[in-house]
Write a protein that holds these residues in place. Structure first.
Motif, PDB file in Angstrom:
ATOM      1  N   UNK A   1      50.495  48.905  -2.991  1.00 38.36           N
ATOM      2  CA  UNK A   1      49.775  49.782  -4.010  1.00 38.36           C
ATOM      3  C   UNK A   1      48.824  49.217  -4.919  1.00 38.36           C
ATOM      4  N   UNK A   2      48.911  47.810  -5.246  1.00 35.44           N
ATOM      5  CA  UNK A   2      47.986  46.989  -5.975  1.00 35.44           C
ATOM      6  C   UNK A   2      46.620  46.835  -5.313  1.00 35.44           C
ATOM      7  N   UNK A   3      46.628  46.779  -4.094  1.00 35.21           N
ATOM      8  CA  UNK A   3      45.579  46.503  -3.261  1.00 35.21           C
ATOM      9  C   UNK A   3      44.962  47.904  -2.704  1.00 35.21           C
ATOM     10  N   UNK A   4      45.411  49.054  -3.235  1.00 36.83           N
ATOM     11  CA  UNK A   4      44.827  50.330  -2.869  1.00 36.83           C
ATOM     12  C   UNK A   4      43.850  50.887  -4.152  1.00 36.83           C
ATOM     13  N   UNK A   5      42.746  51.082  -3.596  1.00 39.82           N
ATOM     14  CA  UNK A   5      41.414  51.696  -4.617  1.00 39.82           C
ATOM     15  C   UNK A   5      41.559  53.051  -4.596  1.00 39.82           C
ATOM     16  N   UNK A   6      40.823  53.607  -5.794  1.00 38.86           N
ATOM     17  CA  UNK A   6      40.773  55.164  -6.184  1.00 38.86           C
ATOM     18  C   UNK A   6      40.191  55.814  -4.764  1.00 38.86           C
ATOM     19  N   UNK A   7      40.889  56.789  -4.456  1.00 41.03           N
ATOM     20  CA  UNK A   7      40.674  57.781  -3.112  1.00 41.03           C
ATOM     21  C   UNK A   7      41.483  57.502  -1.984  1.00 41.03           C
ATOM     22  N   UNK A   8      42.537  56.284  -2.222  1.00 37.64           N
ATOM     23  CA  UNK A   8      43.412  56.215  -1.275  1.00 37.64           C
ATOM     24  C   UNK A   8      44.670  57.421  -1.142  1.00 37.64           C
ATOM     25  N   UNK A   9      44.925  57.905   0.095  1.00 35.22           N
ATOM     26  CA  UNK A   9      45.891  58.812   0.034  1.00 35.22           C
ATOM     27  C   UNK A   9      47.257  58.165  -0.063  1.00 35.22           C
ATOM     28  N   UNK A  10      48.282  58.944  -0.551  1.00 33.97           N
ATOM     29  CA  UNK A  10      49.614  58.346  -0.698  1.00 33.97           C
ATOM     30  C   UNK A  10      50.652  59.364  -0.463  1.00 33.97           C
ATOM     31  N   UNK A  11      51.873  58.903   0.300  1.00 34.76           N
ATOM     32  CA  UNK A  11      52.931  59.633   0.612  1.00 34.76           C
ATOM     33  C   UNK A  11      54.168  58.880   0.142  1.00 34.76           C
ATOM     34  N   UNK A  12      54.989  59.466  -0.209  1.00 30.93           N
ATOM     35  CA  UNK A  12      56.488  58.828  -0.512  1.00 30.93           C
ATOM     36  C   UNK A  12      57.591  59.069   0.492  1.00 30.93           C
ATOM     37  N   UNK A  13      58.378  58.200   0.768  1.00 32.49           N
ATOM     38  CA  UNK A  13      59.396  58.018   1.488  1.00 32.49           C
ATOM     39  C   UNK A  13      60.607  57.662   0.694  1.00 32.49           C
ATOM     40  N   UNK A  14      61.810  58.278   0.706  1.00 31.34           N
ATOM     41  CA  UNK A  14      62.918  57.891   0.033  1.00 31.34           C
ATOM     42  C   UNK A  14      63.616  56.865   0.765  1.00 31.34           C
ATOM     43  N   UNK A  15      64.230  55.533   0.027  1.00 32.35           N
ATOM     44  CA  UNK A  15      65.149  54.608   0.764  1.00 32.35           C
ATOM     45  C   UNK A  15      66.358  54.578  -0.454  1.00 32.35           C
ATOM     46  N   UNK A  16      67.155  53.880   0.249  1.00 34.76           N
ATOM     47  CA  UNK A  16      68.432  53.734  -0.954  1.00 34.76           C
ATOM     48  C   UNK A  16      68.463  52.383  -1.636  1.00 34.76           C
ATOM     49  N   UNK A  17      69.054  52.083  -2.773  1.00 29.41           N
ATOM     50  CA  UNK A  17      69.079  50.886  -3.501  1.00 29.41           C
ATOM     51  C   UNK A  17      69.454  49.790  -2.404  1.00 29.41           C
ATOM     52  N   UNK A  18      70.470  49.987  -1.574  1.00 29.17           N
ATOM     53  CA  UNK A  18      70.669  48.928  -0.583  1.00 29.17           C
ATOM     54  C   UNK A  18      69.609  48.592   0.358  1.00 29.17           C
ATOM     55  N   UNK A  19      68.731  49.545   0.794  1.00 29.17           N
ATOM     56  CA  UNK A  19      67.797  49.382   1.575  1.00 29.17           C
ATOM     57  C   UNK A  19      66.765  48.604   1.053  1.00 29.17           C
ATOM     58  N   UNK A  20      66.277  49.037  -0.142  1.00 35.47           N
ATOM     59  CA  UNK A  20      65.341  48.310  -1.008  1.00 35.47           C
ATOM     60  C   UNK A  20      65.799  46.673  -1.192  1.00 35.47           C
ATOM     61  N   UNK A  21      67.176  46.468  -1.589  1.00 36.25           N
ATOM     62  CA  UNK A  21      67.502  45.182  -1.594  1.00 36.25           C
ATOM     63  C   UNK A  21      67.329  44.120  -0.465  1.00 36.25           C
ATOM     64  N   UNK A  22      67.758  45.065   0.662  1.00 39.47           N
ATOM     65  CA  UNK A  22      67.921  44.118   2.064  1.00 39.47           C
ATOM     66  C   UNK A  22      66.205  43.971   2.389  1.00 39.47           C
TER      67      UNK A  22
END
Length: 341
Positions: A275-296
């Motif tokens: 995200x920090x390397x994305x400039x204005x104009x970049x298209x973004x979509x969101x995908x849900x994950x669990x807390x456990x998946x994020x930690x892994x």
């Protein structure tokens, strides 16, 4: 023992891991937007991973080395050059006194990170050297770098053991489209089922209202049960706020400690560098994950960085060790000699 800023670039600041532990007093964290790139730059020049670096956005600075030192550039490719010659990213490079580091222009990404062996000699403010621009404190006089600024090196090193081995593969730089994995909440109950479905099924665009504080997105409006206002509570790096207008805002490094808009989700730590390397104009979509998946995923990323650190440091040590067979009074000994600076 310093570097002289001949041109400051579009936005170049001193950043480290951030001013952690002070949010309860209303002090923003700040710190590098792309923490992964910052840590890799420091690793390449044999610094602690959280040492202060320069963060350059879009257009890099022009820096004159007053003292010889080793440096590395990671993150977005802003076309780094030393004395007019292109130099590789993600590699330790030795610069001599009088050498000039410049940047030719943006190729990929959005932000570059420049680490110097031994670190930068700027004051600690609440245990951090990070610049908070709106607060006007930390870093170099609490502001972006300007022509004529001179920043000291804490402990410059003209060379490092086995310099050619201090390199690694570039990190993934996002293109025109980006999927961000998020954990739902904490105020997901403030949105209707339709609003939640809109958030997870729609495409959003990073607008020009994008800075170190937050990235405003534009796309399908997200429906609230009532409106987007709540009693102010804590904001994490990557919190996705949704005001009453239904347009999401991703909160970033210079965010305030608290905010009064509903938060539908939080971007997971391992996706924030992209995200920090994305400039204005970049298209973004969101995908849900669990807390456990994020930690892994976080644990896996930390494991890869540890392996990389061991490889770089191991190669450097191995290349600087000489082994000899010594005979003494009829007996043979294997002797290893390591050069120390």
């Amino acid at each position: 023992m310093s570097i002289l800023v001949e041109q400051g670039g579009l936005l170049t600041t001193v950043q480290d891991r951030g001013r952690r532990g002070w949010q309860q007093y209303g002090v923003p964290v700040a710190g590098a937007m792309d923490q992964q790139a910052m840590m890799l730059a420091n690793l390449l020049v044999d610094n602690d991973e959280g040492e202060a670096v320069l963060e350059a956005t879009v257009l890099g600075p022009a820096l004159r080395f007053q003292t010889a030192n080793v440096f590395a550039v990671t993150g977005g490719d802003l076309s780094p050059q030393l004395n007019g010659q292109v130099i590789p990213m993600y590699r330790a490079v030795a610069a001599g006194a009088g050498d000039k580091l410049t940047f030719g222009g943006l190729k990929t990404g959005f932000r570059a990170y420049i680490a110097f062996a031994g670190g930068l000699d700027v004051p600690l403010v609440m245990n951090s050297r990070s610049t908070h621009l709106r607060g006007k404190f930390g870093g170099y006089e609490g502001r972006r770098l300007m022509p004529g600024d001179e920043i000291g090196f804490a402990a410059p090193r003209p060379t490092l053991p086995n310099l050619p081995a201090r390199r690694c593969d570039p990190e993934e730089i996002p293109g025109a489209e980006l999927w961000l994995r998020v954990i739902r909440g904490p105020q997901d109950k403030a949105f209707t089922p339709k609003g939640l479905d809109t958030f997870f099924s729609s495409e959003y665009t990073i607008t020009n209202e994008c800075d170190r504080t937050g990235a405003k997105l534009e796309g399908s409006g997200i429906e609230h049960v009532k409106d987007g206002n709540i009693i102010s509570d804590g904001i994490a790096f990557g919190s996705v706020q949704v005001p009453s207008n239904g347009q999401p805002i991703i909160m970033l490094a210079d965010r305030l400690p608290t905010g009064g808009y509903t938060k539908i989700a939080t971007v997971i730590s391992v996706d924030i560098p992209r995200l920090a390397q994305s400039k204005p104009g970049t298209k973004i979509r969101f995908r849900e994950v669990s807390v456990q998946q994020a930690q892994d995923l976080y644990v896996q990323a930390m494991g890869r960085r540890r392996e990389l650190a061991q490889r770089i440091r191991g190669a450097a040590v191995a290349a600087d060790v000489r082994r000899f067979l010594v005979r003494l009074e009829g007996r043979e000994y294997q002797v290893s000699v390591e050069r120390c600076e």
